[in-house]
Design a protein around this motif. Structure first.
Motif, PDB file in Angstrom:
ATOM      1  N   LEU A 473       0.823  -1.203   0.000  1.00 15.09           N
ATOM      2  CA  LEU A 473       0.000   0.000   0.000  1.00 15.09           C
ATOM      3  C   LEU A 473       0.859   1.256   0.000  1.00 15.09           C
ATOM      4  CD1 LEU A 473      -2.893  -0.907   2.485  1.00 15.09           C
ATOM      5  CD2 LEU A 473      -2.876  -1.060   0.009  1.00 15.09           C
ATOM      6  N   ALA A 474       1.946   1.223   0.780  1.00 19.52           N
ATOM      7  CA  ALA A 474       2.836   2.387   0.838  1.00 19.52           C
ATOM      8  C   ALA A 474       3.488   2.636  -0.521  1.00 19.52           C
ATOM      9  CB  ALA A 474       3.897   2.167   1.918  1.00 19.52           C
ATOM     10  N   VAL A 475       3.906   1.563  -1.179  1.00 16.40           N
ATOM     11  CA  VAL A 475       4.520   1.713  -2.502  1.00 16.40           C
ATOM     12  C   VAL A 475       3.511   2.255  -3.507  1.00 16.40           C
ATOM     13  CG1 VAL A 475       5.500   0.445  -4.449  1.00 16.40           C
ATOM     14  CG2 VAL A 475       6.267  -0.051  -2.112  1.00 16.40           C
ATOM     15  N   ALA A 476       2.254   1.756  -3.426  1.00 18.17           N
ATOM     16  CA  ALA A 476       1.215   2.222  -4.345  1.00 18.17           C
ATOM     17  C   ALA A 476       0.931   3.710  -4.135  1.00 18.17           C
ATOM     18  CB  ALA A 476      -0.057   1.406  -4.155  1.00 18.17           C
ATOM     19  N   ARG A 477       0.942   4.132  -2.871  1.00 15.62           N
ATOM     20  CA  ARG A 477       0.689   5.550  -2.588  1.00 15.62           C
ATOM     21  C   ARG A 477       1.811   6.431  -3.135  1.00 15.62           C
ATOM     22  NH1 ARG A 477       2.356   9.109   0.991  1.00 15.62           N
ATOM     23  NH2 ARG A 477       3.508   7.554   2.175  1.00 15.62           N
ATOM     24  N   LEU A 478       3.049   6.007  -2.932  1.00 19.02           N
ATOM     25  CA  LEU A 478       4.179   6.789  -3.428  1.00 19.02           C
ATOM     26  C   LEU A 478       4.166   6.878  -4.949  1.00 19.02           C
ATOM     27  CD1 LEU A 478       6.978   5.471  -1.046  1.00 19.02           C
ATOM     28  CD2 LEU A 478       5.891   7.734  -1.013  1.00 19.02           C
ATOM     29  N   ARG A 479       3.837   5.778  -5.598  1.00 24.35           N
ATOM     30  CA  ARG A 479       3.767   5.785  -7.051  1.00 24.35           C
ATOM     31  C   ARG A 479       2.648   6.715  -7.532  1.00 24.35           C
ATOM     32  NH1 ARG A 479       2.146   0.661 -10.942  1.00 24.35           N
ATOM     33  NH2 ARG A 479       2.611   1.689 -12.925  1.00 24.35           N
ATOM     34  N   LEU A 480       1.525   6.721  -6.830  1.00 28.41           N
ATOM     35  CA  LEU A 480       0.418   7.597  -7.182  1.00 28.41           C
ATOM     36  C   LEU A 480       0.809   9.063  -7.032  1.00 28.41           C
ATOM     37  CD1 LEU A 480      -2.628   7.932  -7.896  1.00 28.41           C
ATOM     38  CD2 LEU A 480      -3.103   7.795  -5.438  1.00 28.41           C
TER      39      LEU A 480
END
Length: 557
Positions: A473-480
């Protein structure tokens, strides 16, 4: 011919004044109340008695069961009112509309108010003109006041018209009448209501005719039964081609009124006997007046109240039957699969069912958004079903929170509540993006492709707990965040260089922000659902680490 036209003209004028007055009163009170009446219907309907009381109160205030029913249909469509609540609101509205008959019988036909009504109309109209710009709610009250005056002026004209047309005395009490004749009279009442589109106007006509002896008590009662059925016509016509919830509410209105009408026909003489005793008592206390209009007002209230009493018996069956009718493909999404009121006495089971339903809500909402983002297949029925599912979940949470709960269950509720709120906002934001033409993501350029891919990553289907969930989830947020920032800089650079007009850049940036916010809401909902464990019937436990997320700007609205 001239005599007939001379007799008909006052009758038409009286009906016109009455309809105009009723319309002015209803519109004025609704405008003066603003959102108050809608708020009453939304918030005062948690139980069947409260829903009934809300329908009765609102109809008594605005003097229009049609206005109440139409508002109820809108609130049901928005997912803020269940069908069960709506059925009882409609029942309350049907009883509330009988107050008009009492106003006519107790005041309009017993006291000549024309002299007082004229200045009331003048004062109300003048006050509306003066207050229209600066004090709109006061202008609404003034409009209602003018309508009130017209209401009583119309009654006076009607009464005089019937008195001139058919002088004489009505026979008080049951008289011999064949069932076919009474049935034709009921059809006449139904047709009269279809013509005037106002049951209140129809009741006023019948009571005015009865007060002058133009119609006897039993025939007048049959006409009132038909009027009560005819009042469903507006809701029924409004539901043609409407959404399934609207058609169910309209069908419940028709069924309730038809059942009450059939029972009233079967027990016509006992009803009239009771109504006659009530009218005689009121007339004796008042010391004057013809008891026939009072008896008809009491009859209208009596058989409507009997219809409400019958609804207590068959109401649950009616709701279940209607829920199986007029179904759309998307409504299967809106029907809970794991929630049942029988779970409430066992909070642990109720909480598990709630968690499973929220997980299902999450999975359905994410799948619906992916189809819209990737393929442009935005299903309005599915979107409406998701909103209804959110409403069912909120209702169940409210019921569960009123029961004693063990600590592990109460600890899990906040995350489930917030996850449901996130999903409600997520579904609403997707619908607004579709309405703006921003779905699917078809904007040219690598920046939009990267943002779309980042949002889709946030809409991943895995919604269960996993050891590396927080990290993903953290990686997805950073990518977003990274994809949005890059696209934002590109849009600003294009506007600064004159390659894109400012207004077009702002529109694109607004769509990009909304897409980013959809990703934020999906991440928040996934995180909160994963924080509630449901292993072997256990709900609660230590949640995953929560990555920090900025509050979505567009979703806040």
């Amino acid at each position: 011919m001239t005599d007939a036209l001379g007799a008909l003209a006052p009758l038409l004028g009286g009906v016109g004044l009455f309809l105009l007055g009723m319309g002015q009163m209803t519109d004025g009170l609704r405008f003066a109340g603003g959102e108050t009446l809608r708020v009453i219907l939304e918030r005062w309907t948690r139980s069947a008695p409260r829903a009934f009381a809300a329908g009765f109160l609102v109809t008594g205030v605005v003097q229009s069961s049609t206005a109440t029913t139409v508002a109820t249909v809108g609130i049901v469509n928005a997912g803020l009112l269940t069908l069960r609540q709506a059925v009882w609101v409609v029942a309350g509205a049907n009883l509330g509309t009988t107050l008009t008959g009492w106003i006519v019988a107790l005041v309009g036909l017993r006291v000549s108010v024309t002299a007082a009504a004229l200045p009331v109309v003048g004062v109300g109209a003048l006050a509306q003109l003066l207050a229209r710009e600066r004090y709109p709610r006061l202008a609404g009250l003034a409009r209602a006041l003018a309508g009130f005056g017209l209401f009583f002026m119309g009654l006076d004209v009607l009464q005089e018209a019937f008195r001139d047309a058919a002088p004489g005395a009505a026979t008080f009490g049951p008289v011999d009448a064949s069932w076919p004749a009474l049935g034709l009279l009921a059809l006449g009442g139904l047709a009269l209501t279809l013509l005037t589109q106002s049951s209140a106007a129809s009741i006023a006509i019948v009571l005015s005719a009865a007060s002058t002896g133009s119609i006897g008590l039993v025939p007048a009662a049959a006409v009132i039964i038909g009027v009560n059925v005819g009042t469903t016509s507006t809701a029924a016509m409004a539901a043609i081609g409407a959404t399934p919830p609207a058609r169910r509410v309209a069908a419940s209105h028709v069924i309730f009124n038809v059942v009450a009408a059939v029972v009233a026909f079967v027990f016509l003489e006992p009803y009239l006997w009771v109504s006659g005793r009530i009218a005689s008592l009121i007339a004796s206390l008042a010391g004057e007046g013809d008891p026939a209009p009072l008896a008809l007002a009491a009859f209208h209230t009596l058989f409507s109240a009997a219809g409400v009493a019958l609804l207590v018996i068959y109401g649950n069956f009616l709701v279940r039957w209607l829920e199986g009718r007029f179904r759309s493909a998307g409504e299967s999404v809106g029907s809970p699969q794991y929630l049942d009121d029988t779970l409430l006495p066992v909070p642990a089971l109720a909480a598990r069912g709630l968690l499973l339903e929220v997980r299902r809500y999450l999975a359905e909402a994410l799948a619906h958004a992916r189809r819209a983002l990737c393929e442009g297949r935005f299903d309005r029925d599915a979107s409406q079903g998701l909103r209804q599912l959110g409403g069912h979940i909120r209702q169940f949470i409210g019921d569960l929170s009123e029961t004693p709960m063990p600590q592990e269950v109460s600890a899990a509720l906040p995350d489930l509540i917030r996850a449901t709120q996130n999903l409600d906002d997520f579904v609403g934001l997707g619908a607004r993006l579709h309405a703006r033409g921003a779905l699917p993501v078809r904007h040219a350029g690598p920046g939009w492709t990267a943002l779309g891919a980042a949002v889709l990553d946030c809409l991943s289907t895995d919604v269960g707990p996993a050891t590396d969930a927080a990290g993903r989830l953290a990686v997805a947020r950073l990518r977003l965040d990274d994809a949005f920032d890059r696209l934002k800089q590109t849009l600003l650079a294009e506007a600064a260089g004159g390659r894109t007009p400012i207004f077009m850049m702002e529109e694109k940036l607004s769509s990009a922000e909304a897409l980013r916010d959809m990703g934020y809401l999906a991440l928040r909902a996934r995180r909160r659902v994963m924080s509630c464990h449901a292993g072997d019937g256990d709900v609660g436990g230590q949640g995953e680490a929560h990555p920090a997320e900025p509050a979505p700007a567009a979703a806040a609205g």
